[in-house]
Scaffold this motif. Structure first.
Motif, PDB file in Angstrom:
ATOM      1  N   SER A  64      47.446 -25.378 -54.762  1.00  0.00           N
ATOM      2  CA  SER A  64      48.467 -25.235 -54.092  1.00  0.00           C
ATOM      3  C   SER A  64      49.536 -25.807 -54.154  1.00  0.00           C
ATOM      4  O   SER A  64      50.410 -27.003 -55.225  1.00  0.00           O
ATOM      5  CB  SER A  64      48.864 -23.977 -53.304  1.00  0.00           C
ATOM      6  N   MET A  65      49.093 -27.055 -53.412  1.00  0.00           N
ATOM      7  CA  MET A  65      50.199 -28.322 -52.943  1.00  0.00           C
ATOM      8  C   MET A  65      50.401 -29.356 -53.842  1.00  0.00           C
ATOM      9  O   MET A  65      51.472 -29.821 -54.329  1.00  0.00           O
ATOM     10  CB  MET A  65      49.423 -29.182 -51.790  1.00  0.00           C
ATOM     11  N   ILE A  66      48.807 -29.796 -54.746  1.00  0.00           N
ATOM     12  CA  ILE A  66      48.573 -30.398 -56.162  1.00  0.00           C
ATOM     13  C   ILE A  66      50.129 -29.883 -56.566  1.00  0.00           C
ATOM     14  O   ILE A  66      50.580 -30.874 -57.383  1.00  0.00           O
ATOM     15  CB  ILE A  66      47.603 -30.939 -56.401  1.00  0.00           C
ATOM     16  N   THR A  67      50.137 -28.919 -57.187  1.00  0.00           N
ATOM     17  CA  THR A  67      50.386 -27.960 -58.228  1.00  0.00           C
ATOM     18  C   THR A  67      51.507 -28.320 -58.069  1.00  0.00           C
ATOM     19  O   THR A  67      52.551 -27.785 -59.033  1.00  0.00           O
ATOM     20  CB  THR A  67      50.007 -27.122 -58.458  1.00  0.00           C
ATOM     21  N   CYS A  68      52.067 -28.107 -56.612  1.00  0.00           N
ATOM     22  CA  CYS A  68      53.803 -28.002 -56.056  1.00  0.00           C
ATOM     23  C   CYS A  68      54.405 -29.196 -56.246  1.00  0.00           C
ATOM     24  O   CYS A  68      55.223 -29.536 -56.823  1.00  0.00           O
ATOM     25  CB  CYS A  68      53.518 -27.693 -54.859  1.00  0.00           C
ATOM     26  N   LEU A  97      55.477 -25.440 -50.674  1.00  0.00           N
ATOM     27  CA  LEU A  97      54.749 -26.459 -51.326  1.00  0.00           C
ATOM     28  C   LEU A  97      54.798 -26.697 -48.893  1.00  0.00           C
ATOM     29  O   LEU A  97      53.260 -26.624 -48.612  1.00  0.00           O
ATOM     30  CB  LEU A  97      55.470 -28.054 -50.859  1.00  0.00           C
ATOM     31  N   LEU A  98      55.640 -26.318 -48.064  1.00  0.00           N
ATOM     32  CA  LEU A  98      55.499 -26.383 -46.989  1.00  0.00           C
ATOM     33  C   LEU A  98      54.608 -24.916 -46.845  1.00  0.00           C
ATOM     34  O   LEU A  98      53.310 -25.075 -45.637  1.00  0.00           O
ATOM     35  CB  LEU A  98      56.782 -25.953 -45.751  1.00  0.00           C
ATOM     36  N   CYS A  99      54.679 -23.993 -46.973  1.00  0.00           N
ATOM     37  CA  CYS A  99      53.916 -22.880 -46.864  1.00  0.00           C
ATOM     38  C   CYS A  99      52.293 -23.354 -47.326  1.00  0.00           C
ATOM     39  O   CYS A  99      51.795 -22.879 -45.911  1.00  0.00           O
ATOM     40  CB  CYS A  99      54.324 -22.109 -47.885  1.00  0.00           C
ATOM     41  N   SER A 104      46.969 -25.702 -44.650  1.00  0.00           N
ATOM     42  CA  SER A 104      46.023 -26.650 -45.486  1.00  0.00           C
ATOM     43  C   SER A 104      45.261 -27.032 -44.132  1.00  0.00           C
ATOM     44  O   SER A 104      44.298 -27.155 -43.836  1.00  0.00           O
ATOM     45  CB  SER A 104      45.981 -27.470 -46.511  1.00  0.00           C
ATOM     46  N   PHE A 105      46.971 -28.129 -43.099  1.00  0.00           N
ATOM     47  CA  PHE A 105      46.640 -28.325 -42.418  1.00  0.00           C
ATOM     48  C   PHE A 105      46.760 -28.091 -40.946  1.00  0.00           C
ATOM     49  O   PHE A 105      46.421 -28.649 -39.956  1.00  0.00           O
ATOM     50  CB  PHE A 105      46.976 -29.682 -42.430  1.00  0.00           C
ATOM     51  N   VAL A 106      46.906 -26.683 -40.641  1.00  0.00           N
ATOM     52  CA  VAL A 106      46.878 -26.080 -39.689  1.00  0.00           C
ATOM     53  C   VAL A 106      46.515 -24.991 -39.000  1.00  0.00           C
ATOM     54  O   VAL A 106      45.656 -25.536 -38.371  1.00  0.00           O
ATOM     55  CB  VAL A 106      48.672 -25.519 -39.394  1.00  0.00           C
ATOM     56  N   PHE A 107      47.072 -24.276 -40.299  1.00  0.00           N
ATOM     57  CA  PHE A 107      45.644 -22.203 -40.136  1.00  0.00           C
ATOM     58  C   PHE A 107      44.908 -23.164 -40.093  1.00  0.00           C
ATOM     59  O   PHE A 107      43.698 -22.415 -39.560  1.00  0.00           O
ATOM     60  CB  PHE A 107      46.689 -21.476 -40.671  1.00  0.00           C
ATOM     61  N   ILE A 108      44.399 -23.033 -41.400  1.00  0.00           N
ATOM     62  CA  ILE A 108      43.093 -22.746 -42.071  1.00  0.00           C
ATOM     63  C   ILE A 108      42.070 -23.831 -41.618  1.00  0.00           C
ATOM     64  O   ILE A 108      41.270 -23.333 -40.905  1.00  0.00           O
ATOM     65  CB  ILE A 108      42.716 -23.533 -42.740  1.00  0.00           C
ATOM     66  N   PRO A 109      42.020 -25.048 -41.042  1.00  0.00           N
ATOM     67  CA  PRO A 109      41.778 -25.959 -39.956  1.00  0.00           C
ATOM     68  C   PRO A 109      41.702 -25.159 -38.522  1.00  0.00           C
ATOM     69  O   PRO A 109      40.121 -25.163 -37.528  1.00  0.00           O
ATOM     70  CB  PRO A 109      41.751 -27.168 -40.011  1.00  0.00           C
ATOM     71  N   TRP A 110      42.239 -24.695 -37.969  1.00  0.00           N
ATOM     72  CA  TRP A 110      42.207 -23.837 -36.594  1.00  0.00           C
ATOM     73  C   TRP A 110      41.959 -23.220 -36.687  1.00  0.00           C
ATOM     74  O   TRP A 110      40.766 -22.679 -35.736  1.00  0.00           O
ATOM     75  CB  TRP A 110      43.598 -24.337 -36.084  1.00  0.00           C
ATOM     76  N   MET A 111      41.578 -21.857 -37.707  1.00  0.00           N
ATOM     77  CA  MET A 111      40.429 -21.050 -38.481  1.00  0.00           C
ATOM     78  C   MET A 111      39.173 -21.606 -37.933  1.00  0.00           C
ATOM     79  O   MET A 111      38.204 -20.819 -37.045  1.00  0.00           O
ATOM     80  CB  MET A 111      41.481 -20.266 -38.988  1.00  0.00           C
ATOM     81  N   ASN A 112      38.571 -22.657 -38.726  1.00  0.00           N
ATOM     82  CA  ASN A 112      37.887 -22.829 -38.775  1.00  0.00           C
ATOM     83  C   ASN A 112      37.520 -23.118 -37.743  1.00  0.00           C
ATOM     84  O   ASN A 112      36.087 -23.398 -37.677  1.00  0.00           O
ATOM     85  CB  ASN A 112      37.717 -23.905 -39.276  1.00  0.00           C
ATOM     86  N   THR A 113      37.717 -23.852 -36.442  1.00  0.00           N
ATOM     87  CA  THR A 113      37.009 -24.597 -35.410  1.00  0.00           C
ATOM     88  C   THR A 113      37.150 -23.643 -34.995  1.00  0.00           C
ATOM     89  O   THR A 113      35.567 -23.934 -34.014  1.00  0.00           O
ATOM     90  CB  THR A 113      38.560 -25.910 -34.761  1.00  0.00           C
ATOM     91  N   ILE A 143      51.436 -13.869 -43.249  1.00  0.00           N
ATOM     92  CA  ILE A 143      51.730 -13.579 -43.474  1.00  0.00           C
ATOM     93  C   ILE A 143      52.818 -15.208 -44.347  1.00  0.00           C
ATOM     94  O   ILE A 143      53.443 -14.887 -45.577  1.00  0.00           O
ATOM     95  CB  ILE A 143      53.304 -13.548 -42.054  1.00  0.00           C
ATOM     96  N   LEU A 144      52.737 -16.057 -43.951  1.00  0.00           N
ATOM     97  CA  LEU A 144      52.573 -17.147 -44.733  1.00  0.00           C
ATOM     98  C   LEU A 144      52.092 -16.935 -45.926  1.00  0.00           C
ATOM     99  O   LEU A 144      53.271 -17.549 -46.977  1.00  0.00           O
ATOM    100  CB  LEU A 144      52.315 -18.427 -44.045  1.00  0.00           C
ATOM    101  N   PHE A 145      51.126 -16.403 -46.361  1.00  0.00           N
ATOM    102  CA  PHE A 145      50.880 -16.209 -47.479  1.00  0.00           C
ATOM    103  C   PHE A 145      51.312 -14.849 -48.112  1.00  0.00           C
ATOM    104  O   PHE A 145      51.743 -15.598 -49.179  1.00  0.00           O
ATOM    105  CB  PHE A 145      48.935 -15.621 -47.353  1.00  0.00           C
ATOM    106  N   MET A 146      52.533 -13.908 -47.840  1.00  0.00           N
ATOM    107  CA  MET A 146      52.978 -13.171 -48.465  1.00  0.00           C
ATOM    108  C   MET A 146      54.155 -13.806 -48.915  1.00  0.00           C
ATOM    109  O   MET A 146      54.304 -13.803 -49.485  1.00  0.00           O
ATOM    110  CB  MET A 146      52.958 -11.749 -47.182  1.00  0.00           C
ATOM    111  N   ILE A 147      54.873 -15.040 -48.005  1.00  0.00           N
ATOM    112  CA  ILE A 147      56.111 -14.741 -48.225  1.00  0.00           C
ATOM    113  C   ILE A 147      55.656 -16.519 -49.574  1.00  0.00           C
ATOM    114  O   ILE A 147      56.528 -15.922 -50.546  1.00  0.00           O
ATOM    115  CB  ILE A 147      56.216 -15.852 -46.910  1.00  0.00           C
ATOM    116  N   GLN A 148      54.929 -17.012 -49.378  1.00  0.00           N
ATOM    117  CA  GLN A 148      54.685 -17.733 -50.531  1.00  0.00           C
ATOM    118  C   GLN A 148      54.478 -17.107 -52.344  1.00  0.00           C
ATOM    119  O   GLN A 148      54.930 -17.659 -53.272  1.00  0.00           O
ATOM    120  CB  GLN A 148      53.077 -18.429 -50.122  1.00  0.00           C
TER     121      GLN A 148
END
Length: 162
Positions: A64-68, A97-99, A104-113, A143-148
């Motif tokens: 999504s980031m690349i395409t956006c 892009l903000l979603c 990519s850099f906040v929610f997924i890494p935090w949940m993975n940790t 919610i962010l994914f739904m907004i996106q």
């Protein structure tokens, strides 16, 4: 296709834009509303299902980031060539892009940790002390994914407006 009579030379660029946007938004909707639920409904181990779904969502966020970014560059080119109907499209793309960046850099890494930490302690994340935080992060991420997704549907709807 969004085109004015004065700008027939950019029809090809507009068609590429619409094609890329449609494929991208289609992939978002497919992953979020078909693939992820199918993973959870077919896998009996919810921890493993979450790890598979998380991996797919991570890949989708990077895609999504690349395409956006590519679409924003193309939208800027079209606006600079006088196609002002792409001005609103750029704002929609920026929000999408903000979603993706947040995922990519906040929610997924935090949940993975949190998940990795729980696994290192020998328990699934939902049975760990971090379960409440993980649930909240998952909720905000959803919610962010739904907004996106809604923005993506609006994007394609707007691009196909005559």
């Amino acid at each position: 296709m969004m085109q004015t009579p004065e700008t027939p030379h950019y029809a090809g660029a507009q068609r590429v834009f619409i094609l890329l946007a449609g494929l991208w938004v289609g992939s978002l909707l497919t992953v979020g509303y078909l693939v992820a639920p199918a993973i959870f409904s077919t896998m009996s181990d919810r921890q493993a299902a979450g790890m598979v779904a998380g991996s797919i969502f991570r890949i989708e966020a990077y895609l999504s980031m690349i395409t956006c970014i590519a679409l924003m560059v193309l939208a800027n080119l079209l606006v600079n060539r006088g196609l002002n109907q792409y001005r609103l499209i750029r704002w929609v793309l920026l929000a999408m892009l903000l979603c993706s960046i947040a995922a990519s850099f906040v929610f997924i890494p935090w949940m993975n940790t949190l998940r990795d930490s729980a696994l290192a302690q020998g328990m699934p994340v939902m049975l760990s002390p971090s379960a409440t935080l993980f649930g909240r992060l998952h909720g905000v991420s959803s919610i962010l994914f739904m907004i996106q997704s809604v923005l993506g549907i609006f994007l394609v709807w707007r691009l196909t407006k005559r």
